[in-house]
Design a protein around this motif. Structure first.
Motif, PDB file in Angstrom:
ATOM      1  N   ALA A 393      66.894  19.355  73.670  1.00 13.51           N
ATOM      2  CA  ALA A 393      67.323  18.822  72.373  1.00 13.51           C
ATOM      3  C   ALA A 393      66.128  18.351  71.555  1.00 13.51           C
ATOM      4  N   ASP A 394      65.166  17.696  72.217  1.00 16.77           N
ATOM      5  CA  ASP A 394      63.971  17.228  71.509  1.00 16.77           C
ATOM      6  C   ASP A 394      63.165  18.407  70.961  1.00 16.77           C
ATOM      7  N   TYR A 395      63.078  19.483  71.737  1.00 18.09           N
ATOM      8  CA  TYR A 395      62.336  20.662  71.306  1.00 18.09           C
ATOM      9  C   TYR A 395      62.990  21.272  70.063  1.00 18.09           C
ATOM     10  N   ARG A 396      64.323  21.359  70.096  1.00 13.46           N
ATOM     11  CA  ARG A 396      65.018  21.940  68.955  1.00 13.46           C
ATOM     12  C   ARG A 396      64.916  21.031  67.733  1.00 13.46           C
ATOM     13  N   ALA A 397      64.947  19.714  67.963  1.00 15.15           N
ATOM     14  CA  ALA A 397      64.807  18.773  66.849  1.00 15.15           C
ATOM     15  C   ALA A 397      63.438  18.896  66.212  1.00 15.15           C
ATOM     16  N   ALA A 398      62.402  19.080  67.058  1.00 14.34           N
ATOM     17  CA  ALA A 398      61.045  19.255  66.533  1.00 14.34           C
ATOM     18  C   ALA A 398      60.944  20.538  65.713  1.00 14.34           C
ATOM     19  N   GLU A 399      61.572  21.598  66.194  1.00 12.24           N
ATOM     20  CA  GLU A 399      61.593  22.863  65.438  1.00 12.24           C
ATOM     21  C   GLU A 399      62.247  22.668  64.074  1.00 12.24           C
ATOM     22  N   GLN A 400      63.361  21.929  64.078  1.00  9.22           N
ATOM     23  CA  GLN A 400      64.093  21.700  62.830  1.00  9.22           C
ATOM     24  C   GLN A 400      63.263  20.872  61.852  1.00  9.22           C
ATOM     25  N   ARG A 401      62.576  19.838  62.356  1.00  5.79           N
ATOM     26  CA  ARG A 401      61.736  19.022  61.482  1.00  5.79           C
ATOM     27  C   ARG A 401      60.624  19.864  60.853  1.00  5.79           C
ATOM     28  N   THR A 402      60.022  20.727  61.667  1.00  3.58           N
ATOM     29  CA  THR A 402      58.955  21.588  61.155  1.00  3.58           C
ATOM     30  C   THR A 402      59.477  22.528  60.073  1.00  3.58           C
ATOM     31  N   ALA A 403      60.652  23.113  60.327  1.00  2.04           N
ATOM     32  CA  ALA A 403      61.228  24.052  59.361  1.00  2.04           C
ATOM     33  C   ALA A 403      61.578  23.361  58.049  1.00  2.04           C
ATOM     34  N   LEU A 404      61.981  22.085  58.122  1.00  2.91           N
ATOM     35  CA  LEU A 404      62.383  21.352  56.920  1.00  2.91           C
ATOM     36  C   LEU A 404      61.234  20.584  56.276  1.00  2.91           C
ATOM     37  N   GLY A 405      60.082  20.584  56.968  1.00  7.12           N
ATOM     38  CA  GLY A 405      58.939  19.863  56.430  1.00  7.12           C
ATOM     39  C   GLY A 405      59.049  18.362  56.563  1.00  7.12           C
TER      40      GLY A 405
END
Length: 469
Positions: A393-405
């Motif tokens: 979940a943390d990995y996916r959250a980090a991916e999402q933060r990166t994608a959204l800036g």
């Protein structure tokens, strides 16, 4: 439409719905949702919204609402461990179980276990149920008692030679108390270890710790048995070496002695028509094998054990011919077309429910009486399934933060953000066309993972056993 459906290998209803889904405006986003769930068969539908705010300025950094999603819903994976319910989520669960068991065998500092545990004595033990009557089997691939040499997929395997004399009541009561038998086994195991070490139980606990990870599996006859990794540790757990007296031979001997001691009494209940009780014990077919490190030439390696346990972590009683949901009454068994042997086991649960209401046999009749957890471990064995899920979940959250800036809290400690969200359950499952899409997405993901696993295995250990991706 009928000819087209035949050519596509789909029934007309599924094909028609698939064409509707493909032609809908939100098809690309729907496909993305299905892929993010891994091709889940029964996704949970949510409605709601979430927004991320900069707490220092009050600025809204990101806003999301399901109003823009196909059908106004967000689909998330169901997380069911059963392969019969959701192959996609079961695949993930099996992979997590593999990592959990492997970490307790090879060690993994990222998962809280040092690599030095490979030097600790550890065994793979299988504890089975006793006989409730002779059944059709393949004894060493020889002729069965019935005079026939059965094939591996013969439907009669595991069924009684004489159903009328088979102890169906004893079989389901054994399944129902199997978790109690395991609990007593772990208690007696520690006592037998202390006895063989010539120590008091307190002294033995102060010098060593026993850790385990286990999984339950159904035999063809419908009886549960347990596969367990059992490991000697030092007094502080896996971080400390076991004492010199904690040997493989002592562990093997203690396991056998402890299993022989376990007995659970089920009293008679004449008022409910049960005139005789049972004394439930482990079966005589106890198997204990030492586990070797990869590359040392042993037949039972760490990877083989972890793969074996993971394989059965997603299976349940449906492998015996029963169903994977609750059964309300005996009449339903006819409509469900349950084969005779599992049907009789389920009927035995329903018949015994009133004699032992606290055992909830009616609620667990579809499980042939078994009501325990399929996969369990002691606290010090290794990591937890919850911890593994959190990492994902943390990995996916980090991916999402990166994608959204959005700022990463670890990289920008001064950044203070607040997420406000409201979600509501809106249903579950797929339409026929969506279900076909999800199944194909899951198949493609699994194929890609297996291809990557095979390639990695060739690079790391060309002649070694399989490892789980």
């Amino acid at each position: 439409m009928s000819d087209a459906a035949t050519m596509a290998g789909l029934d007309p209803t599924t094909l028609g719905d698939l064409l509707r889904v493909v032609g809908s405006p939100g098809f690309d986003r729907l496909t993305e949702q299905l892929r993010r769930t891994g091709g889940c068969s029964q996704p949970i539908h949510l409605t709601g919204a979430a927004k991320t705010i900069d707490r220092s300025t009050g600025t809204v950094l990101h806003h999301y609402s399901t109003d823009t999603e196909p059908g106004g819903r967000l689909r998330i994976a169901c997380g069911n461990r059963r392969a019969s319910r959701c192959p996609a989520c079961a695949w993930t669960y099996a992979g997590d179980t593999y990592q959990l068991i492997r970490a307790g065998l090879t060690g993994d500092p990222d998962k809280g276990t040092p690599t030095t545990i490979r030097d600790h004595p550890r065994v793979f033990a299988t504890l089975t149920a006793p006989s409730f009557g002779p059944v059709h089997n393949r004894p060493g691939n020889r002729t069965c008692r019935c005079g026939v040499r059965h094939t591996e997929d013969a439907p009669e395997l595991g069924t009684p030679l004489d159903p009328d004399t088979y102890d169906y009541a004893g079989a389901v009561l054994w399944n129902n108390h199997a978790s109690d038998l395991w609990r007593y086994f772990t208690i007696y195991l520690r006592r037998e270890i202390a006895k063989r070490a010539g120590l008091t139980q307190k002294a033995a606990r102060e010098q060593s710790k026993v850790s385990f990870g286990k999984v339950a599996e159904y035999q063809k006859r419908g009886a549960v048995h347990f596969h367990a990794v059992i490991r000697f540790d030092g007094p502080e757990g896996p971080d400390t070496p076991p004492p010199a007296w904690a040997t493989l031979d002592l562990l093997d001997d203690a396991i056998r002695a402890a299993a022989a001691r376990v007995a659970v009494d089920v009293p008679a209940n004449p008022e409910a028509g049960v005139n005789e009780g049972w004394t439930l014990r482990w079966g005589t077919q106890l198997d204990v094998q030492p586990i070797g490190a990869f590359g040392n030439g042993e037949d039972l390696t760490e990877q083989a054990v972890a793969s074996y346990v993971a394989k059965y972590a997603t299976k349940a009683a449906e492998t015996t011919g029963t169903v994977d949901h609750r059964v309300g009454n005996k009449e339903a068994l006819v409509l469900l077309d349950v084969p005779e042997h599992p049907r009789r086991l389920i009927e035995a649960c329903l018949d015994l429910h009133h004699a032992y209401p606290e055992r909830k046999l009616r609620d667990w009749a579809h499980m042939l009486g078994f009501r325990g957890h399929f996969s369990t471990k002691s606290r010090a064995y290794s990591t937890t399934l919850g911890a593994l899920r959190q990492v994902r979940a943390d990995y996916r959250a980090a991916e999402q933060r990166t994608a959204l800036g959005l700022p990463d809290p670890d990289d920008h400690p001064e950044a203070t953000t607040l997420t406000l969200a409201h979600w509501a359950y809106a249903g579950n499952g797929h339409t026929p066309g969506e279900s076909w899409l999800a199944a194909n997405i899951h198949r493609d993901i699994q194929h890609n993972r297996e291809t990557a696993r095979e390639h990695r295995a060739e690079l790391e250990a060309p002649d070694g056993p399989e490892v789980w991706a």
